[in-house]
Write a protein that holds these residues in place. Sequence first.
Motif, PDB file in Angstrom:
ATOM      1  N   LYS A   1       0.808  -1.221   0.000  1.00 46.16           N
ATOM      2  CA  LYS A   1       0.000   0.000   0.000  1.00 46.16           C
ATOM      3  C   LYS A   1       0.839   1.268   0.000  1.00 46.16           C
ATOM      4  O   LYS A   1       0.384   2.303  -0.474  1.00 46.16           O
TER       5      LYS A   1
ATOM      6  N   THR B   1       1.864   1.642  -4.030  1.00 43.43           N
ATOM      7  CA  THR B   1       0.872   1.368  -5.073  1.00 43.43           C
ATOM      8  C   THR B   1      -0.132   2.502  -5.198  1.00 43.43           C
ATOM      9  O   THR B   1      -0.608   3.025  -4.188  1.00 43.43           O
TER      10      THR B   1
ATOM     11  N   LEU C   1      -3.663   3.917  -7.800  1.00 44.00           N
ATOM     12  CA  LEU C   1      -4.804   3.461  -8.603  1.00 44.00           C
ATOM     13  C   LEU C   1      -5.048   4.441  -9.742  1.00 44.00           C
ATOM     14  O   LEU C   1      -5.087   5.648  -9.513  1.00 44.00           O
TER      15      LEU C   1
ATOM     16  N   LEU D   1     -13.536  -0.740  -5.363  1.00 46.27           N
ATOM     17  CA  LEU D   1     -12.083  -0.591  -5.384  1.00 46.27           C
ATOM     18  C   LEU D   1     -11.666   0.839  -5.034  1.00 46.27           C
ATOM     19  O   LEU D   1     -10.710   1.045  -4.290  1.00 46.27           O
TER      20      LEU D   1
ATOM     21  N   ALA E   1      -9.361   1.847  -1.992  1.00 46.48           N
ATOM     22  CA  ALA E   1      -8.131   2.619  -2.214  1.00 46.48           C
ATOM     23  C   ALA E   1      -8.092   3.834  -1.296  1.00 46.48           C
ATOM     24  O   ALA E   1      -7.047   4.161  -0.728  1.00 46.48           O
ATOM     25  N   LYS E   2      -9.220   4.484  -1.113  1.00 46.48           N
ATOM     26  CA  LYS E   2      -9.285   5.626  -0.201  1.00 46.48           C
ATOM     27  C   LYS E   2      -9.045   5.176   1.240  1.00 46.48           C
ATOM     28  O   LYS E   2      -8.313   5.823   1.978  1.00 46.48           O
TER      29      LYS E   2
ATOM     30  N   LEU F   1      -4.298   5.045  -0.807  1.00 44.19           N
ATOM     31  CA  LEU F   1      -3.591   4.995  -2.089  1.00 44.19           C
ATOM     32  C   LEU F   1      -3.846   6.275  -2.880  1.00 44.19           C
ATOM     33  O   LEU F   1      -4.966   6.791  -2.879  1.00 44.19           O
TER      34      LEU F   1
ATOM     35  N   ILE G   1      -4.940   8.223  -6.054  1.00 45.25           N
ATOM     36  CA  ILE G   1      -5.867   7.872  -7.134  1.00 45.25           C
ATOM     37  C   ILE G   1      -5.737   8.906  -8.237  1.00 45.25           C
ATOM     38  O   ILE G   1      -5.859  10.110  -7.991  1.00 45.25           O
TER      39      ILE G   1
ATOM     40  N   TRP H   1       1.166   0.468 -10.179  1.00 47.13           N
ATOM     41  CA  TRP H   1      -0.119   1.100 -10.461  1.00 47.13           C
ATOM     42  C   TRP H   1      -1.159   0.038 -10.789  1.00 47.13           C
ATOM     43  O   TRP H   1      -0.931  -0.813 -11.653  1.00 47.13           O
TER      44      TRP H   1
ATOM     45  N   CYS I   1      -6.185  -8.123  -5.138  1.00 49.17           N
ATOM     46  CA  CYS I   1      -5.321  -6.967  -4.878  1.00 49.17           C
ATOM     47  C   CYS I   1      -5.599  -6.367  -3.508  1.00 49.17           C
ATOM     48  O   CYS I   1      -4.674  -5.928  -2.827  1.00 49.17           O
TER      49      CYS I   1
END
Length: 179
Positions: free
Chosen positions: A4, A7, A9, A35, A39-40, A44, A46, A98, A158
């Motif tokens: 994390k 990576t 998004l 997703l 991610a939030k 991550l 974005i 990514w 993922c």
Amino acid sequence: MLRKDKTGLVVIDVQGKLATIVHDSEVFIANLVKLVKAAKLLGLPILWLEQNPEKLGATVPELREVLDRVEPIAKYSFSACGEPAFVEAVKKAKMNSWLITGIEAHICVYQTALGLLDLGYDVELVSDCVSSRTIENKDMALAKLARKGAEVTSLEMCLFELIGDCRADEFRGALSLIK
């Protein structure tokens, strides 16, 4: 292995009528919303792209709603790497890997993933968060990108890879998104 802290998004062109006519659009959009929320939760970076938004329209409302604190990057080349603002945002994020999502898998997703590979980044296509108008074009894009060095993953795969441990603070929140 995805981490994390390494990576980001990329959400590509989930806009207008096209987003509603891609293969299995409802499931695709629902997975992508999950997703983005995950991610939030994981913190991550974005990057959100819109292809020729004046002509193709805005990102679909259910996705735009969860991308609330992110500004879209307009693009006109099929590869986002053809847009200096995108390349600058990728470099500024300082991520090695990514996750790539969006439409259409065989055009903008494919060309953006190749561009990121050419720039030296690790690329993972989230198979249930990419689509095309036909399943054949999606499958062809995923297979060709895998041969060119991209990895293929799924939403659940993922997420659990990024979380890494059931004791992680984000585990319960992510689990609630996919159940």
